[in-house]
Design a protein around this motif. Sequence first.
Motif, PDB file in Angstrom:
ATOM      1  N   PHE A 162       0.847  -1.205   0.000  1.00 27.60           N
ATOM      2  CA  PHE A 162       0.000   0.000   0.000  1.00 27.60           C
ATOM      3  C   PHE A 162       0.879   1.251   0.000  1.00 27.60           C
ATOM      4  O   PHE A 162       0.795   2.106   0.876  1.00 27.60           O
ATOM      5  CB  PHE A 162      -0.955  -0.017   1.191  1.00 27.60           C
ATOM      6  CG  PHE A 162      -1.569  -1.355   1.433  1.00 27.60           C
ATOM      7  CD1 PHE A 162      -2.210  -2.037   0.405  1.00 27.60           C
ATOM      8  CD2 PHE A 162      -1.505  -1.972   2.675  1.00 27.60           C
ATOM      9  CE1 PHE A 162      -2.772  -3.289   0.624  1.00 27.60           C
ATOM     10  CE2 PHE A 162      -2.067  -3.214   2.901  1.00 27.60           C
ATOM     11  CZ  PHE A 162      -2.698  -3.874   1.868  1.00 27.60           C
ATOM     12  N   GLN A 163       1.692   1.336  -1.021  1.00 26.46           N
ATOM     13  CA  GLN A 163       2.767   2.332  -1.088  1.00 26.46           C
ATOM     14  C   GLN A 163       2.250   3.753  -0.924  1.00 26.46           C
ATOM     15  O   GLN A 163       1.151   4.093  -1.371  1.00 26.46           O
ATOM     16  CB  GLN A 163       3.502   2.188  -2.427  1.00 26.46           C
ATOM     17  CG  GLN A 163       4.848   2.867  -2.454  1.00 26.46           C
ATOM     18  CD  GLN A 163       4.950   3.941  -3.536  1.00 26.46           C
ATOM     19  OE1 GLN A 163       3.968   4.382  -4.108  1.00 26.46           O
ATOM     20  NE2 GLN A 163       6.164   4.382  -3.795  1.00 26.46           N
ATOM     21  N   ASN A 164       3.056   4.565  -0.272  1.00 26.82           N
ATOM     22  CA  ASN A 164       2.825   6.003  -0.188  1.00 26.82           C
ATOM     23  C   ASN A 164       3.740   6.653  -1.214  1.00 26.82           C
ATOM     24  O   ASN A 164       4.962   6.514  -1.111  1.00 26.82           O
ATOM     25  CB  ASN A 164       3.190   6.483   1.221  1.00 26.82           C
ATOM     26  CG  ASN A 164       2.925   7.965   1.441  1.00 26.82           C
ATOM     27  OD1 ASN A 164       2.564   8.691   0.532  1.00 26.82           O
ATOM     28  ND2 ASN A 164       3.134   8.419   2.662  1.00 26.82           N
ATOM     29  N   PRO A 165       3.194   7.264  -2.273  1.00 28.28           N
ATOM     30  CA  PRO A 165       1.837   7.801  -2.392  1.00 28.28           C
ATOM     31  C   PRO A 165       0.854   6.986  -3.222  1.00 28.28           C
ATOM     32  O   PRO A 165      -0.320   7.325  -3.258  1.00 28.28           O
ATOM     33  CB  PRO A 165       2.090   9.124  -3.101  1.00 28.28           C
ATOM     34  CG  PRO A 165       3.196   8.797  -4.071  1.00 28.28           C
ATOM     35  CD  PRO A 165       4.104   7.840  -3.306  1.00 28.28           C
ATOM     36  N   SER A 166       1.290   5.954  -3.938  1.00 33.06           N
ATOM     37  CA  SER A 166       0.449   5.380  -4.990  1.00 33.06           C
ATOM     38  C   SER A 166      -0.635   4.445  -4.487  1.00 33.06           C
ATOM     39  O   SER A 166      -1.604   4.183  -5.199  1.00 33.06           O
ATOM     40  CB  SER A 166       1.324   4.629  -5.996  1.00 33.06           C
ATOM     41  OG  SER A 166       1.839   3.441  -5.415  1.00 33.06           O
ATOM     42  N   GLY A 167      -0.472   3.882  -3.279  1.00 34.73           N
ATOM     43  CA  GLY A 167      -1.422   2.893  -2.783  1.00 34.73           C
ATOM     44  C   GLY A 167      -1.224   1.505  -3.354  1.00 34.73           C
ATOM     45  O   GLY A 167      -1.949   0.572  -3.004  1.00 34.73           O
ATOM     46  N   LYS A 168      -0.220   1.317  -4.219  1.00 41.18           N
ATOM     47  CA  LYS A 168      -0.011   0.029  -4.879  1.00 41.18           C
ATOM     48  C   LYS A 168       0.699  -0.972  -3.967  1.00 41.18           C
ATOM     49  O   LYS A 168       1.438  -0.590  -3.064  1.00 41.18           O
ATOM     50  CB  LYS A 168       0.810   0.223  -6.153  1.00 41.18           C
ATOM     51  CG  LYS A 168       0.118   1.096  -7.200  1.00 41.18           C
ATOM     52  CD  LYS A 168       1.023   1.332  -8.402  1.00 41.18           C
ATOM     53  CE  LYS A 168       0.348   2.223  -9.443  1.00 41.18           C
ATOM     54  NZ  LYS A 168       1.246   2.513 -10.585  1.00 41.18           N
ATOM     55  N   THR A 169       0.478  -2.257  -4.249  1.00 43.37           N
ATOM     56  CA  THR A 169       1.116  -3.349  -3.506  1.00 43.37           C
ATOM     57  C   THR A 169       1.863  -4.250  -4.481  1.00 43.37           C
ATOM     58  O   THR A 169       1.335  -4.611  -5.539  1.00 43.37           O
ATOM     59  CB  THR A 169       0.062  -4.169  -2.740  1.00 43.37           C
ATOM     60  OG1 THR A 169      -0.550  -3.335  -1.750  1.00 43.37           O
ATOM     61  CG2 THR A 169       0.689  -5.373  -2.054  1.00 43.37           C
ATOM     62  N   TRP A 170       3.084  -4.607  -4.111  1.00 39.19           N
ATOM     63  CA  TRP A 170       3.887  -5.468  -4.974  1.00 39.19           C
ATOM     64  C   TRP A 170       3.299  -6.880  -5.022  1.00 39.19           C
ATOM     65  O   TRP A 170       2.854  -7.432  -4.006  1.00 39.19           O
ATOM     66  CB  TRP A 170       5.309  -5.571  -4.442  1.00 39.19           C
ATOM     67  CG  TRP A 170       6.131  -4.327  -4.547  1.00 39.19           C
ATOM     68  CD1 TRP A 170       5.698  -3.037  -4.618  1.00 39.19           C
ATOM     69  CD2 TRP A 170       7.561  -4.271  -4.557  1.00 39.19           C
ATOM     70  NE1 TRP A 170       6.762  -2.180  -4.665  1.00 39.19           N
ATOM     71  CE2 TRP A 170       7.915  -2.900  -4.634  1.00 39.19           C
ATOM     72  CE3 TRP A 170       8.565  -5.224  -4.491  1.00 39.19           C
ATOM     73  CZ2 TRP A 170       9.249  -2.476  -4.650  1.00 39.19           C
ATOM     74  CZ3 TRP A 170       9.884  -4.812  -4.518  1.00 39.19           C
ATOM     75  CH2 TRP A 170      10.222  -3.451  -4.605  1.00 39.19           C
ATOM     76  N   SER A 171       3.370  -7.505  -6.189  1.00 42.15           N
ATOM     77  CA  SER A 171       2.949  -8.896  -6.328  1.00 42.15           C
ATOM     78  C   SER A 171       3.997  -9.833  -5.739  1.00 42.15           C
ATOM     79  O   SER A 171       5.170  -9.467  -5.563  1.00 42.15           O
ATOM     80  CB  SER A 171       2.740  -9.237  -7.809  1.00 42.15           C
ATOM     81  OG  SER A 171       3.995  -9.232  -8.489  1.00 42.15           O
ATOM     82  N   LEU A 172       3.592 -11.059  -5.448  1.00 41.10           N
ATOM     83  CA  LEU A 172       4.524 -12.053  -4.921  1.00 41.10           C
ATOM     84  C   LEU A 172       5.647 -12.320  -5.919  1.00 41.10           C
ATOM     85  O   LEU A 172       6.827 -12.416  -5.543  1.00 41.10           O
ATOM     86  CB  LEU A 172       3.769 -13.347  -4.609  1.00 41.10           C
ATOM     87  CG  LEU A 172       4.627 -14.550  -4.185  1.00 41.10           C
ATOM     88  CD1 LEU A 172       5.451 -14.228  -2.941  1.00 41.10           C
ATOM     89  CD2 LEU A 172       3.744 -15.771  -3.953  1.00 41.10           C
ATOM     90  N   GLU A 173       5.294 -12.441  -7.197  1.00 42.33           N
ATOM     91  CA  GLU A 173       6.304 -12.728  -8.214  1.00 42.33           C
ATOM     92  C   GLU A 173       7.341 -11.617  -8.283  1.00 42.33           C
ATOM     93  O   GLU A 173       8.546 -11.876  -8.411  1.00 42.33           O
ATOM     94  CB  GLU A 173       5.635 -12.906  -9.583  1.00 42.33           C
ATOM     95  CG  GLU A 173       4.758 -14.140  -9.701  1.00 42.33           C
ATOM     96  CD  GLU A 173       3.454 -14.024  -8.932  1.00 42.33           C
ATOM     97  OE1 GLU A 173       3.045 -12.879  -8.610  1.00 42.33           O
ATOM     98  OE2 GLU A 173       2.855 -15.080  -8.631  1.00 42.33           O
ATOM     99  N   ARG A 174       6.885 -10.370  -8.178  1.00 45.94           N
ATOM    100  CA  ARG A 174       7.816  -9.245  -8.256  1.00 45.94           C
ATOM    101  C   ARG A 174       8.710  -9.200  -7.014  1.00 45.94           C
ATOM    102  O   ARG A 174       9.885  -8.850  -7.089  1.00 45.94           O
ATOM    103  CB  ARG A 174       7.042  -7.932  -8.416  1.00 45.94           C
ATOM    104  CG  ARG A 174       7.897  -6.740  -8.820  1.00 45.94           C
ATOM    105  CD  ARG A 174       8.518  -6.899 -10.211  1.00 45.94           C
ATOM    106  NE  ARG A 174       7.533  -7.054 -11.264  1.00 45.94           N
ATOM    107  CZ  ARG A 174       6.935  -6.050 -11.892  1.00 45.94           C
ATOM    108  NH1 ARG A 174       7.217  -4.802 -11.556  1.00 45.94           N
ATOM    109  NH2 ARG A 174       6.073  -6.289 -12.860  1.00 45.94           N
ATOM    110  N   ARG A 175       8.170  -9.544  -5.857  1.00 38.96           N
ATOM    111  CA  ARG A 175       8.980  -9.587  -4.626  1.00 38.96           C
ATOM    112  C   ARG A 175      10.093 -10.625  -4.753  1.00 38.96           C
ATOM    113  O   ARG A 175      11.251 -10.374  -4.388  1.00 38.96           O
ATOM    114  CB  ARG A 175       8.087  -9.901  -3.416  1.00 38.96           C
ATOM    115  CG  ARG A 175       7.112  -8.792  -3.068  1.00 38.96           C
ATOM    116  CD  ARG A 175       6.095  -9.248  -2.024  1.00 38.96           C
ATOM    117  NE  ARG A 175       5.002  -8.293  -1.923  1.00 38.96           N
ATOM    118  CZ  ARG A 175       4.673  -7.609  -0.834  1.00 38.96           C
ATOM    119  NH1 ARG A 175       5.330  -7.795   0.294  1.00 38.96           N
ATOM    120  NH2 ARG A 175       3.674  -6.753  -0.853  1.00 38.96           N
TER     121      ARG A 175
END
Length: 394
Positions: free
Chosen positions: A174-187
Amino acid sequence: MNPKFARRMIRFQESDLTPILRLAANPEVISFAGGLPAPELFPVEAMKKIAVRVLDEHGKRALQYSSTEGHLPLREKIAARTNRNLKTSLKAENIVVTTGSQQSLDILAKMYIDDGDCILCESPTYLGALSAFNACQPSYREVDTDGEGMVIADLEKALAEEKRAKLIYVIPDFQNPSGKTWSLERRKAFMETVSKHDILVVEDNPYGELRFEGTTPPSLKSMDTKGQVVVLGTFSKIFCPGLRVAWVCGEPAFLESFCNLKQAADLHTSTLSQYEIDAFLSEHDIEDHVRTLVSVYRERRDIMIRTMDEAFPSEVTFTRPEGGLFTWAEMPEKVSGRDLFMKALEKKVAFVPGGAFYPNGGHENTMRLNYSNMPPEKIVEGIRRLGEALREAL
């Protein structure tokens, strides 16, 4: 007197965003600008009783100097909660209590960054982190970031080209500022990539517990095999920000150096605040408190997104976060977020223009909106006013 400031102060002259945000503080303005929790959800009555009990039972210790690492019972509780939430295997020796996460960011910059060293970050990234890092006069390499996280090909390119890269700063949940969350594959791909390099990864996690739907992916720290990831956590977003209690998780050798710098800064975080939070965790169910926050913030997110769907022009796109405190909007390139702010302020509604979240500038056609602090009726009214301002700007 005309003091001769250090060169680093050039980065700390009042920005053009400062007077904008002062205007947003007007109580008549419906503000989506801050990252503030809902004050009506603070456990005021419980904390009144705890404050008295702590002073009655532990007053002589709670009002005294303490260790730089922090109150041991609290560190043990933080380690246990972190292990449950992030799938880690931490102990109290892996935790240092800090005076807000902002202090952690400041100390980490002092530990790792010399003038001209490079910090890799998401694009956009957290404005408060940039403020903390700027004192050490770094350069920034913004890594392309999409809906799943840092783009690995661009990360690999940045690591190959930036010979003075010392630190990677990321907010995967829930990144600040975008609100996005990284996917498991990307992690997984991120950790596979960074493990090939001698570089520190700072995983900032102030919002991870505020998930409204879906499942929580494993933390970067849980995939760390080299001890190169440090995690920042805080009670500010899930409890009471005014107590200024947060923590950093890392290997003991790293924390020893961290504590040397923290001791030079403030000796230790407020002993009284630590005792009070420790007492709350012992006597109350903080998980139940977090569930209440999640329920309220989910409703407010839903109301904001639904009203944006209705009130915003179709040319404006925005994120639909699964948790956290923010949504992020992108407008046609001809629209300046700063100009829109002044137009919106005439209608008594405010947000944060998005250009400030890009360390190397540009992207002025963006804005960050917070939904946690305003009650539902003000969210609806404020977004409708902002929609009017957008239509006028377009």
